[in-house]
Design a protein around this motif. Structure first.
Motif, PDB file in Angstrom:
ATOM      1  N   HIS A  55    -120.663 -74.462 -12.778  1.00  0.00           N
ATOM      2  CA  HIS A  55    -119.479 -74.403 -13.252  1.00  0.00           C
ATOM      3  C   HIS A  55    -118.339 -75.504 -12.771  1.00  0.00           C
ATOM      4  O   HIS A  55    -117.717 -76.113 -13.925  1.00  0.00           O
ATOM      5  CB  HIS A  55    -118.920 -72.862 -12.754  1.00  0.00           C
ATOM      6  N   SER A  56    -118.445 -75.891 -11.470  1.00  0.00           N
ATOM      7  CA  SER A  56    -117.420 -76.760 -11.236  1.00  0.00           C
ATOM      8  C   SER A  56    -118.029 -78.181 -11.724  1.00  0.00           C
ATOM      9  O   SER A  56    -117.111 -79.075 -12.169  1.00  0.00           O
ATOM     10  CB  SER A  56    -117.742 -76.933  -9.697  1.00  0.00           C
ATOM     11  N   LEU A  57    -119.464 -78.482 -11.675  1.00  0.00           N
ATOM     12  CA  LEU A  57    -119.800 -79.752 -12.584  1.00  0.00           C
ATOM     13  C   LEU A  57    -119.229 -79.816 -13.960  1.00  0.00           C
ATOM     14  O   LEU A  57    -118.726 -80.791 -14.355  1.00  0.00           O
ATOM     15  CB  LEU A  57    -121.181 -80.037 -12.474  1.00  0.00           C
ATOM     16  N   ALA A  58    -119.553 -78.548 -14.594  1.00  0.00           N
ATOM     17  CA  ALA A  58    -118.834 -78.497 -16.032  1.00  0.00           C
ATOM     18  C   ALA A  58    -117.521 -78.799 -16.117  1.00  0.00           C
ATOM     19  O   ALA A  58    -117.013 -79.547 -17.016  1.00  0.00           O
ATOM     20  CB  ALA A  58    -119.201 -77.026 -16.643  1.00  0.00           C
ATOM     21  N   LEU A  59    -116.593 -78.427 -15.264  1.00  0.00           N
ATOM     22  CA  LEU A  59    -115.122 -78.458 -15.455  1.00  0.00           C
ATOM     23  C   LEU A  59    -114.953 -80.066 -14.976  1.00  0.00           C
ATOM     24  O   LEU A  59    -114.063 -80.761 -15.524  1.00  0.00           O
ATOM     25  CB  LEU A  59    -114.555 -77.736 -14.243  1.00  0.00           C
ATOM     26  N   ALA A  60    -115.615 -80.558 -14.066  1.00  0.00           N
ATOM     27  CA  ALA A  60    -115.576 -81.985 -13.570  1.00  0.00           C
ATOM     28  C   ALA A  60    -115.805 -83.075 -14.939  1.00  0.00           C
ATOM     29  O   ALA A  60    -115.193 -83.993 -15.144  1.00  0.00           O
ATOM     30  CB  ALA A  60    -116.275 -82.606 -12.342  1.00  0.00           C
ATOM     31  N   CYS A  61    -116.996 -82.666 -15.538  1.00  0.00           N
ATOM     32  CA  CYS A  61    -117.336 -83.430 -16.536  1.00  0.00           C
ATOM     33  C   CYS A  61    -116.369 -83.264 -17.888  1.00  0.00           C
ATOM     34  O   CYS A  61    -116.156 -84.208 -18.647  1.00  0.00           O
ATOM     35  CB  CYS A  61    -118.654 -82.892 -17.105  1.00  0.00           C
ATOM     36  N   HIS A  62    -115.842 -82.063 -18.090  1.00  0.00           N
ATOM     37  CA  HIS A  62    -114.783 -81.798 -18.919  1.00  0.00           C
ATOM     38  C   HIS A  62    -113.316 -82.727 -18.765  1.00  0.00           C
ATOM     39  O   HIS A  62    -112.989 -83.117 -19.677  1.00  0.00           O
ATOM     40  CB  HIS A  62    -114.398 -80.500 -19.035  1.00  0.00           C
ATOM     41  N   LYS A  63    -112.973 -82.779 -17.555  1.00  0.00           N
ATOM     42  CA  LYS A  63    -111.796 -83.511 -17.085  1.00  0.00           C
ATOM     43  C   LYS A  63    -112.037 -85.152 -17.376  1.00  0.00           C
ATOM     44  O   LYS A  63    -111.248 -85.738 -17.555  1.00  0.00           O
ATOM     45  CB  LYS A  63    -111.783 -83.376 -15.473  1.00  0.00           C
ATOM     46  N   TYR A  64    -113.329 -85.607 -16.877  1.00  0.00           N
ATOM     47  CA  TYR A  64    -113.495 -87.073 -16.981  1.00  0.00           C
ATOM     48  C   TYR A  64    -114.259 -87.373 -17.987  1.00  0.00           C
ATOM     49  O   TYR A  64    -114.594 -88.701 -18.167  1.00  0.00           O
ATOM     50  CB  TYR A  64    -114.349 -87.532 -15.685  1.00  0.00           C
ATOM     51  N   GLY A  65    -114.627 -86.689 -19.173  1.00  0.00           N
ATOM     52  CA  GLY A  65    -115.026 -86.947 -20.397  1.00  0.00           C
ATOM     53  C   GLY A  65    -116.747 -87.288 -20.282  1.00  0.00           C
ATOM     54  O   GLY A  65    -117.130 -88.168 -21.063  1.00  0.00           O
ATOM     55  N   MET A  66    -117.456 -86.804 -19.369  1.00  0.00           N
ATOM     56  CA  MET A  66    -118.765 -86.878 -19.339  1.00  0.00           C
ATOM     57  C   MET A  66    -119.420 -85.830 -20.168  1.00  0.00           C
ATOM     58  O   MET A  66    -118.836 -84.674 -20.277  1.00  0.00           O
ATOM     59  CB  MET A  66    -119.064 -86.886 -17.742  1.00  0.00           C
ATOM     60  N   LYS A  67    -120.982 -85.985 -20.278  1.00  0.00           N
ATOM     61  CA  LYS A  67    -121.513 -84.846 -20.929  1.00  0.00           C
ATOM     62  C   LYS A  67    -121.894 -83.939 -19.577  1.00  0.00           C
ATOM     63  O   LYS A  67    -122.289 -84.797 -18.549  1.00  0.00           O
ATOM     64  CB  LYS A  67    -122.580 -85.311 -21.654  1.00  0.00           C
ATOM     65  N   CYS A  68    -122.420 -82.885 -19.852  1.00  0.00           N
ATOM     66  CA  CYS A  68    -123.058 -82.038 -18.647  1.00  0.00           C
ATOM     67  C   CYS A  68    -124.279 -81.217 -19.025  1.00  0.00           C
ATOM     68  O   CYS A  68    -124.231 -80.919 -20.131  1.00  0.00           O
ATOM     69  CB  CYS A  68    -121.907 -81.283 -18.273  1.00  0.00           C
ATOM     70  N   ARG A  69    -125.052 -81.224 -18.256  1.00  0.00           N
ATOM     71  CA  ARG A  69    -126.436 -80.536 -18.534  1.00  0.00           C
ATOM     72  C   ARG A  69    -126.739 -79.659 -17.077  1.00  0.00           C
ATOM     73  O   ARG A  69    -126.868 -80.183 -16.129  1.00  0.00           O
ATOM     74  CB  ARG A  69    -127.488 -81.514 -18.643  1.00  0.00           C
ATOM     75  N   ILE A  70    -126.855 -78.360 -17.449  1.00  0.00           N
ATOM     76  CA  ILE A  70    -127.250 -77.462 -16.254  1.00  0.00           C
ATOM     77  C   ILE A  70    -128.361 -77.078 -16.290  1.00  0.00           C
ATOM     78  O   ILE A  70    -128.744 -76.229 -17.504  1.00  0.00           O
ATOM     79  CB  ILE A  70    -125.979 -76.499 -16.150  1.00  0.00           C
ATOM     80  N   VAL A  71    -129.613 -77.187 -15.561  1.00  0.00           N
ATOM     81  CA  VAL A  71    -130.656 -76.453 -15.473  1.00  0.00           C
ATOM     82  C   VAL A  71    -130.481 -75.343 -14.482  1.00  0.00           C
ATOM     83  O   VAL A  71    -130.106 -75.166 -13.289  1.00  0.00           O
ATOM     84  CB  VAL A  71    -131.780 -77.467 -14.869  1.00  0.00           C
ATOM     85  N   CYS A  72    -130.533 -74.257 -15.021  1.00  0.00           N
ATOM     86  CA  CYS A  72    -130.283 -72.839 -14.167  1.00  0.00           C
ATOM     87  C   CYS A  72    -131.448 -72.012 -14.482  1.00  0.00           C
ATOM     88  O   CYS A  72    -132.616 -72.061 -14.969  1.00  0.00           O
ATOM     89  CB  CYS A  72    -128.980 -72.306 -15.069  1.00  0.00           C
ATOM     90  N   SER A  73    -131.385 -70.781 -13.493  1.00  0.00           N
ATOM     91  CA  SER A  73    -132.493 -69.812 -13.661  1.00  0.00           C
ATOM     92  C   SER A  73    -131.974 -68.846 -14.356  1.00  0.00           C
ATOM     93  O   SER A  73    -131.121 -68.612 -15.017  1.00  0.00           O
ATOM     94  CB  SER A  73    -132.605 -69.261 -12.007  1.00  0.00           C
ATOM     95  N   THR A  74    -133.256 -67.632 -14.412  1.00  0.00           N
ATOM     96  CA  THR A  74    -133.011 -66.390 -15.035  1.00  0.00           C
ATOM     97  C   THR A  74    -131.759 -65.556 -14.484  1.00  0.00           C
ATOM     98  O   THR A  74    -131.467 -64.775 -15.251  1.00  0.00           O
ATOM     99  CB  THR A  74    -134.154 -65.666 -15.034  1.00  0.00           C
ATOM    100  N   LYS A  75    -131.394 -65.923 -13.526  1.00  0.00           N
ATOM    101  CA  LYS A  75    -130.336 -64.958 -12.658  1.00  0.00           C
ATOM    102  C   LYS A  75    -128.618 -65.449 -13.324  1.00  0.00           C
ATOM    103  O   LYS A  75    -127.778 -64.829 -13.086  1.00  0.00           O
ATOM    104  CB  LYS A  75    -130.156 -65.378 -11.386  1.00  0.00           C
ATOM    105  N   LEU A  76    -128.759 -66.362 -14.108  1.00  0.00           N
ATOM    106  CA  LEU A  76    -127.543 -66.985 -14.551  1.00  0.00           C
ATOM    107  C   LEU A  76    -127.034 -65.642 -15.803  1.00  0.00           C
ATOM    108  O   LEU A  76    -127.643 -65.305 -16.666  1.00  0.00           O
ATOM    109  CB  LEU A  76    -127.644 -68.312 -15.528  1.00  0.00           C
ATOM    110  N   ASP A  77    -125.886 -65.179 -15.635  1.00  0.00           N
ATOM    111  CA  ASP A  77    -125.374 -64.061 -16.393  1.00  0.00           C
ATOM    112  C   ASP A  77    -124.732 -64.597 -17.599  1.00  0.00           C
ATOM    113  O   ASP A  77    -124.185 -65.701 -17.769  1.00  0.00           O
ATOM    114  CB  ASP A  77    -124.377 -63.300 -15.819  1.00  0.00           C
ATOM    115  N   ASP A  78    -124.714 -63.676 -18.701  1.00  0.00           N
ATOM    116  CA  ASP A  78    -124.159 -64.120 -19.754  1.00  0.00           C
ATOM    117  C   ASP A  78    -122.422 -64.567 -19.860  1.00  0.00           C
ATOM    118  O   ASP A  78    -122.367 -65.693 -20.526  1.00  0.00           O
ATOM    119  CB  ASP A  78    -124.196 -62.848 -20.881  1.00  0.00           C
ATOM    120  N   THR A  79    -121.903 -63.929 -19.008  1.00  0.00           N
ATOM    121  CA  THR A  79    -120.487 -64.254 -18.761  1.00  0.00           C
ATOM    122  C   THR A  79    -120.556 -66.029 -18.393  1.00  0.00           C
ATOM    123  O   THR A  79    -119.615 -66.797 -18.782  1.00  0.00           O
ATOM    124  CB  THR A  79    -119.477 -63.531 -17.758  1.00  0.00           C
ATOM    125  N   MET A  80    -121.229 -66.153 -17.182  1.00  0.00           N
ATOM    126  CA  MET A  80    -121.183 -67.466 -16.959  1.00  0.00           C
ATOM    127  C   MET A  80    -121.561 -68.618 -17.761  1.00  0.00           C
ATOM    128  O   MET A  80    -121.064 -69.544 -17.931  1.00  0.00           O
ATOM    129  CB  MET A  80    -121.973 -67.768 -15.416  1.00  0.00           C
TER     130      MET A  80
END
Length: 359
Positions: A55-80
């Motif tokens: 979440h923090s990396l997505a926000l930082a990329c949003h701020k600085y105009g970068m693309k963001c890619r998150i590799v996550c697990s099955t534990k990631l909930d739908d809201t996040m």
């Protein structure tokens, strides 16, 4: 969002309460990587995360105009997941079949997916929150806040070890400024970080404060004491933190609270501050919904141990005395390709194999 509050809970017990602690490290890391020319505007920044770092990396990329890619697990909930995607992040969710080794398999599968992406795609930078000490830099501001609040000490700081960056960063900057701070790390059972991997938690391993993989950002020589806490005890402490003090926080915060109550009681003249890294919303339907979470934590006490072979469930504590440590497999955690740009005080190189400390 990154600015924490210092809240006094008891005579000498305080909480450093964040909405999202890892914003400190993600924002400063992206800023520094851009300034050093290691990444360029428009590049893709990627890491493995199923929670606050993603979440923090997505926000930082949003701020600085970068693309963001998150590799996550099955534990990631739908809201996040929806928040990641609305911030412009691409989500790669690794599917792992359920089973007793799901946590260890999940971590390895995510890193395998990261390696696959790096091998096949261009202009993708792996942030390596586990290994790259650029993530220490953001915690200078938190250290300044603590010094302003508590002076030059003595002070006890309690926090989940996790990648090592938060407790390590805060402590490094505090000690460099002359603050007399004792660092207490908190670990789950089944984590290789401080050698508790042989001890199984019959309920579940606590995510976020330990890992089945070696993390180079952990500087063992910073820690004065370590607590290992089981899932049920952590759940009880997490809900107690809300009931008693109205602090709605995540499970790592409950672990830290439990350890900090013990630390504060054993040094009543020393302020004891524990880290609450995030809010409790991700835990509303599991930890906060558990009927046994109403357990009285005053009935809980740790077993004091002198060596790792004495580790015992559900709660152990050991004086670490700022010693080094080399977990099994420490030679193969991954590659950090740009260490020279990180001027973190007190940086110590990883020990060579002959410097291994067996506890």
């Amino acid at each position: 969002m990154k600015q924490p509050d210092v809240i006094r809970l008891d005579r000498n017990l305080y909480v450093l309460r964040f909405e999202m602690m890892k914003l400190y490290s993600a924002l400063e890391a992206v800023k520094r990587l851009l300034a050093d020319g290691i990444v360029r505007p428009g590049d893709t920044l990627m890491d493995s995360s199923s929670g606050t770092y993603g979440h923090s990396l997505a926000l930082a990329c949003h701020k600085y105009g970068m693309k963001c890619r998150i590799v996550c697990s099955t534990k990631l909930d739908d809201t996040m997941r929806r928040q990641f995607e609305m911030l412009g992040a691409q989500v790669d969710q690794v599917e792992i079949p359920p089973g007793p080794l799901v946590d260890k398999m999940d971590q390895r599968a995510r890193l395998d997916r990261v390696a696959e992406i790096l091998d096949t795609e261009d202009d993708v930078h792996w942030m390596q929150q586990y290994h790259d000490d650029v993530h220490y830099l953001g915690y200078r501001a938190g250290a300044d806040l603590l010094r302003k609040e508590f002076g030059d000490g003595p002070l006890t700081l309690v926090g989940g070890v996790g990648t090592g960056a938060s407790t390590g960063g805060l402590t490094s900057y505090l000690r460099a400024a002359g603050v007399d701070v004792s660092l207490v790390g908190v670990q789950p059972f089944e984590s290789v970080t401080f050698g508790s991997d042989p001890v199984e938690d019959p309920v579940a391993s606590i995510a976020g404060i330990g890992s089945p993989i070696v993390m180079r950002n952990v500087r063992y020589e910073l820690y004065d004491r370590v607590h290992w806490i089981g899932f049920d005890s952590a759940a009880a402490a997490t809900t107690t933190l809300l009931r008693r003090h109205a602090v709605y926080a995540g499970m790592s915060s409950g672990c830290n609270y439990l350890a900090a109550t013990w630390e504060a009681a054993h040094a009543p003249e020393t302020p004891c501050v524990f880290i609450a890294a995030d809010t409790g919303h991700r835990y509303a339907h599991n930890v906060y919904a558990r009927p046994e979470a109403g357990q009285d934590i005053h009935a809980l006490a740790p077993r004091r141990i002198d060596s790792l072979d004495q580790l015992a469930f559900p709660w152990s504590v050991m004086d670490w005395r700022r010693r080094g440590f080399r977990p099994a497999g420490a030679g193969q955690p991954g590659t950090v390709r740009h260490k020279e740009h990180v001027p973190v005080p007190g940086a110590v190189p990883a020990p060579a194999p002959h410097e291994e400390v067996l506890l």
